[in-house]
Design an enzyme around this catalytic site. Structure first.
Site, PDB file in Angstrom:
ATOM      1  N   ASP A  45      37.036  46.478  42.772  1.00  0.00           N
ATOM      2  CA  ASP A  45      36.770  45.412  43.743  1.00  0.00           C
ATOM      3  C   ASP A  45      35.750  45.849  44.797  1.00  0.00           C
ATOM      4  OD1 ASP A  45      37.841  42.855  43.546  1.00  0.00           O
ATOM      5  OD2 ASP A  45      39.860  43.518  44.074  1.00  0.00           O
ATOM      6  N   LYS A  51      41.777  35.930  36.040  1.00  0.00           N
ATOM      7  CA  LYS A  51      41.239  37.278  35.820  1.00  0.00           C
ATOM      8  C   LYS A  51      41.858  37.893  34.566  1.00  0.00           C
ATOM      9  CE  LYS A  51      40.235  38.035  40.715  1.00  0.00           C
ATOM     10  NZ  LYS A  51      40.574  38.698  41.993  1.00  0.00           N
ATOM     11  N   GLN A  60      45.234  42.160  44.695  1.00  0.00           N
ATOM     12  CA  GLN A  60      44.811  40.817  45.095  1.00  0.00           C
ATOM     13  C   GLN A  60      45.079  40.610  46.590  1.00  0.00           C
ATOM     14  OE1 GLN A  60      43.078  38.733  43.172  1.00  0.00           O
ATOM     15  NE2 GLN A  60      42.942  37.174  44.757  1.00  0.00           N
TER      16      GLN A  60
HETATM   17  N1  GUN Z   1      40.938  37.610  47.400  1.00  0.00           N
HETATM   18  C1  GUN Z   1      39.868  36.774  47.519  1.00  0.00           C
HETATM   19  N2  GUN Z   1      38.835  37.255  46.803  1.00  0.00           N
HETATM   20  C2  GUN Z   1      39.245  38.401  46.242  1.00  0.00           C
HETATM   21  C3  GUN Z   1      38.613  39.356  45.396  1.00  0.00           C
HETATM   22  O1  GUN Z   1      37.429  39.263  45.014  1.00  0.00           O
HETATM   23  N3  GUN Z   1      39.387  40.411  45.019  1.00  0.00           N
HETATM   24  C4  GUN Z   1      40.667  40.561  45.441  1.00  0.00           C
HETATM   25  N4  GUN Z   1      41.336  41.646  45.047  1.00  0.00           N
HETATM   26  N5  GUN Z   1      41.277  39.702  46.231  1.00  0.00           N
HETATM   27  C5  GUN Z   1      40.554  38.637  46.628  1.00  0.00           C
END
Ligand code: GUN
Length: 281
Positions: free
Chosen positions: A117, A50, A94
């Site tokens: 998110d 990311k 996350q």
């Molecule tokens: N963990 C698994 N997928 C995601 C996501 O799309 N965003 C975040 N913040 N954590 C995750």
């Protein structure tokens, strides 16, 4: 193989290059705070991907890597500070968080206008109520973009979602419902799963079990979206047995190179949207 590949890698690259051009015209670089608590190896890989994607298109990613024993109060304090930092337009926590932290409360602490998110209850509820301007979660949003590349009218199609997570299954079901699909949400307690999947014009596999969805689950001519990222002894596997499904479906996403790159592209898009909204008001 008869199915056409839904190439998320290519589509995500196209979206990233359009976003890069757009950001070049902004008065400042959008800022994304990326918070990771602890040392989950998979999360560390995702976070790095990311951050790299942000840097490539001109988003300033600020990483906060906190120790495993971070308290609820410490994490909430950081989020509050970032909520009140104008140069930070998006905040990503996350998941999964370490077990001692209350994930629901943490996600509630993120300001909805910075919740790129789409996990805050305001944004999750806004999808259900079809409120304009809310952030949709990145993976389901990316899935809809992939479906749109088929050029098919989704109206009235039977969509079956396998898995009911807050991150993928549930929001994917609502986005499909908003596009007038007839949606069935299935999960680990569902009876006759195979029979239900056989009715799916669109099958979304998001259950987290390597190659669980075999050829017998697939309706001929359907669209199969594989959300699984399972690290096995035999390498990275999706939730779908690709070789079997590709002989029966008309479209299918590969793993890797399908849904995964789209999740990151949608995070970048949501961060740009957050920047623009915050600079308009
Ligand atoms: N963990 C698994 N997928 C995601 C996501 O799309 N965003 C975040 N913040 N954590 C995750």
């Amino acid at each position: 193989m008869t199915a056409q590949l839904l190439n998320g890698k290519q589509l995500a690259a196209d979206i990233r290059s359009r976003l890069k051009e757009k950001i070049a015209g902004f008065a400042a670089a959008p800022g994304l705070a990326v918070i990771l608590v602890g040392n989950d190896p998979a999360s560390e890989i995702y976070i790095r991907a990311k951050q790299k994607a942000c840097a490539e298109i001109g988003i300033r990613a600020e990483a906060f890597h906190l120790p495993e024993n971070t308290s609820q109060a410490e994490l909430t304090h950081l989020i509050n500070r970032l909520n009140n930092t104008p140069e930070i337009n998006g905040i990503l926590v996350q998941l999964p968080l370490p077990r001692h932290l209350n994930e629901k409360e943490i996600l509630l602490a993120v300001a909805p206008e910075k919740d790129v998110d789409g996990f805050h209850p305001y944004n999750a509820g806004s999808i259900i109520q079809k409120r304009a301007g809310a952030f949709a979660p990145c993976t389901p949003k990316g899935i809809l973009r992939l479906l749109d590349t088929t050029g098919k009218d989704l109206n009235g199609l039977n969509a079956v979602v396998v898995g009911r997570s807050q991150i993928v299954g549930m929001p994917a079901a609502h986005l499909l419902l908003n596009r007038n699909c007839t949606v069935t949400i299935t999960h680990s307690h569902t009876q006759n799963l195979q029979k239900i999947c056989q009715t799916a014009d669109i099958l979304i596999a998001a259950l987290g079990k390597p190659e669980f969805i075999t050829g017998e689950y697939i309706k001929p001519g359907s669209i199969v979206i594989d959300v699984g990222i399972n690290r096995t002894e035999n390498g990275l596997k999706g939730d779908v047995n690709f070789a079997e499904a590709a002989k029966i479906a008309s479209y299918i996403t590969p793993v890797p190179g399908g849904v995964g790159p789209m999740t990151i592209a949608m995070l970048l898009e949501n961060t740009c949207e957050a920047f623009l909204k915050q600079h308009r008001s």
